[in-house]
Design an enzyme around this catalytic site. Structure first.
Site, PDB file in Angstrom:
ATOM      1  N   ASN A 134       0.867  -1.184   0.000  1.00  0.00           N
ATOM      2  CA  ASN A 134       0.000   0.000   0.000  1.00  0.00           C
ATOM      3  C   ASN A 134       0.901   1.231   0.000  1.00  0.00           C
ATOM      4  OD1 ASN A 134      -1.759   2.075   0.573  1.00  0.00           O
ATOM      5  ND2 ASN A 134      -2.227   1.394   2.664  1.00  0.00           N
ATOM      6  N   TRP A 135       0.975   1.882  -1.161  1.00  0.00           N
ATOM      7  CA  TRP A 135       1.906   3.016  -1.293  1.00  0.00           C
ATOM      8  C   TRP A 135       1.369   4.277  -0.618  1.00  0.00           C
ATOM      9  CZ3 TRP A 135       3.910   2.879  -7.079  1.00  0.00           C
ATOM     10  CH2 TRP A 135       4.551   1.646  -7.295  1.00  0.00           C
ATOM     11  N   LYS A 136       0.078   4.260  -0.269  1.00  0.00           N
ATOM     12  CA  LYS A 136      -0.556   5.458   0.331  1.00  0.00           C
ATOM     13  C   LYS A 136      -0.308   6.681  -0.571  1.00  0.00           C
ATOM     14  CE  LYS A 136      -0.024   3.290   4.807  1.00  0.00           C
ATOM     15  NZ  LYS A 136       0.005   3.450   6.247  1.00  0.00           N
ATOM     16  N   GLU A 193      -6.861   4.670   7.827  1.00  0.00           N
ATOM     17  CA  GLU A 193      -6.702   6.107   7.552  1.00  0.00           C
ATOM     18  C   GLU A 193      -7.958   6.673   6.915  1.00  0.00           C
ATOM     19  OE1 GLU A 193      -2.954   5.649   5.482  1.00  0.00           O
ATOM     20  OE2 GLU A 193      -2.063   5.040   7.392  1.00  0.00           O
ATOM     21  N   SER A 213       3.475  -2.003  10.464  1.00  0.00           N
ATOM     22  CA  SER A 213       4.928  -2.023  10.675  1.00  0.00           C
ATOM     23  C   SER A 213       5.563  -3.384  10.369  1.00  0.00           C
ATOM     24  CB  SER A 213       5.266  -1.562  12.099  1.00  0.00           C
ATOM     25  OG  SER A 213       4.835  -0.217  12.297  1.00  0.00           O
ATOM     26  N   GLY A 251       2.850  -1.073   4.302  1.00  0.00           N
ATOM     27  CA  GLY A 251       2.855   0.359   3.998  1.00  0.00           C
ATOM     28  C   GLY A 251       4.277   0.840   3.748  1.00  0.00           C
ATOM     29  N   GLY A 252       4.900   1.413   4.763  1.00  0.00           N
ATOM     30  CA  GLY A 252       6.221   2.020   4.616  1.00  0.00           C
ATOM     31  C   GLY A 252       7.240   1.135   3.911  1.00  0.00           C
ATOM     32  N   GLY A 308       2.472   2.399  10.800  1.00  0.00           N
ATOM     33  CA  GLY A 308       3.412   3.494  10.619  1.00  0.00           C
ATOM     34  C   GLY A 308       4.082   3.940  11.905  1.00  0.00           C
ATOM     35  N   GLU A 338      -5.295  -4.861  10.692  1.00  0.00           N
ATOM     36  CA  GLU A 338      -4.279  -3.831  10.896  1.00  0.00           C
ATOM     37  C   GLU A 338      -4.590  -3.066  12.175  1.00  0.00           C
ATOM     38  OE1 GLU A 338      -2.270  -2.722   6.940  1.00  0.00           O
ATOM     39  OE2 GLU A 338      -4.060  -1.518   7.084  1.00  0.00           O
ATOM     40  N   HIS A 345      -9.475   1.069   4.885  1.00  0.00           N
ATOM     41  CA  HIS A 345      -8.192   1.292   5.567  1.00  0.00           C
ATOM     42  C   HIS A 345      -8.420   2.230   6.753  1.00  0.00           C
ATOM     43  CE1 HIS A 345      -4.129   2.621   6.421  1.00  0.00           C
ATOM     44  NE2 HIS A 345      -3.723   1.521   5.816  1.00  0.00           N
TER      45      HIS A 345
HETATM   46  P1  PGA Z   1       2.827   0.358   7.716  1.00  0.00           P
HETATM   47  O1  PGA Z   1       1.373   0.553   7.063  1.00  0.00           O
HETATM   48  O2  PGA Z   1       3.384  -0.927   7.147  1.00  0.00           O
HETATM   49  O3  PGA Z   1       3.621   1.557   7.265  1.00  0.00           O
HETATM   50  O4  PGA Z   1       2.657   0.295   9.181  1.00  0.00           O
HETATM   51  C1  PGA Z   1       0.509  -0.524   6.864  1.00  0.00           C
HETATM   52  C2  PGA Z   1      -0.782  -0.032   6.240  1.00  0.00           C
HETATM   53  O5  PGA Z   1      -1.254   1.049   6.616  1.00  0.00           O
HETATM   54  O6  PGA Z   1      -1.366  -0.694   5.362  1.00  0.00           O
END
Ligand code: PGA
Length: 253
Positions: free
Chosen positions: A9-11, A97, A212, A233-234, A173, A167, A95
């Site tokens: 997930n590149w966000k 967010e 993470s 994500g990251g 993050g 998640e 998600h």
């Molecule tokens: P993260 O994000 O790996 O940076 O914690 C995961 C996500 O939000 O899908």
């Protein structure tokens, strides 16, 4: 044995040039990982370019969200049919967010899920509790409510062609990862919620962990019985790190 999935997930990150390099590096390492599904989820505008770059490879294309509506006066939205039209096979819905920052309620998420499923795409339904909810002991209640909204809206059948991503919000993050045991406990509960409706669908359901995940902790998470891969994500923005996670999912790290 369920085929593991690693989705990146590149966000809100990337540019045409940065994406080209990232995707080329990922493709270089992903070619021999045929027993794992790898999905890249760039921002909407980059879907066609990334789709073209991965075409013919074993890497698939996903979007980060989709409208619940099919078409009409919904400025700024992108429909599931449009996502299918540009080559997506998967769509992340719900998600944390989106839920926390953009007002996606359980009902809105269920609507997005339905729209994605109706287009023949695979929803990746995100669920998870906040730190406050975990500390007050309501994690399982939150998970039940989030999954329940989708089951109420569409029934259990669509789950046969869906993925769930657990998640925990406090792990996204933050560098704080749920321990493999903490994640397994929730994953196994997720499977039992679905099993109460349909045991066969529950047995085949892929449940990803996100929050993470790094190259260094992926293997121990994926070793748990009900963890079928990761939503990353990251670490998805770093080809070497992402590939280490993919190799862990493929069982050859
Ligand atoms: P993260 O994000 O790996 O940076 O914690 C995961 C996500 O939000 O899908």
């Amino acid at each position: 044995m369920r085929t593991r999935i690693v989705a990146g997930n590149w966000k809100l990150n990337g540019s045409r040039l940065a994406n080209q390099r990232l995707v080329a590096d990922i493709l270089g390492g992903a070619a021999d990982l045929s027993d794992t599904e790898i999905i890249l989820c760039p921002p909407f505008v980059y879907l066609p370019a990334v789709g073209e770059q991965i075409s013919g490879s074993n890497v698939q294309l996903g979007a980060q969200n989709a409208a619940a509506q099919a078409s009409g006066a919904f400025t700024g939205e992108v429909s599931a049919a449009m996502l299918r039209d540009v080559g997506c096979s998967h769509v992340i819905v719900g998600h944390s967010e989106r839920r926390a920052l953009f007002g996606d309620t359980d009902e809105i998420v269920a609507g997005r899920f339905r729209a994605v499923h109706e287009q023949g795409l695979t929803p990746i339904l995100c669920i998870g509790e906040s730190l406050e909810e975990r500390e007050s002991g309501v994690t399982m209640t939150v998970i039940e409510r989030q999954i329940g909204a989708v089951l109420d809206a569409v029934g259990v059948e669509p789950l046969a062609a869906s993925v769930i991503a657990y998640e925990p919000v406090w792990a996204i993050g933050t560098g704080l990862t749920a321990t493999p045991e903490q994640a397994q406990e929730v994953h196994s509960h997720v499977r039992s919620i679905i099993a109460a409706r349909d045991a066969k669908i529950a047995a085949g359901l892929r449940i990803l962990y996100g929050g993470s995940v790094k190259g260094a902790n992926a293997a121990e998470l994926f070793a748990m019985a009900d963890i079928d891969g990761g939503l990353i994500g990251g670490a998805a923005l770093d080809a070497a790190e992402f590939l280490t996670i993919c190799r862990a999912a493929a069982g050859n790290n």
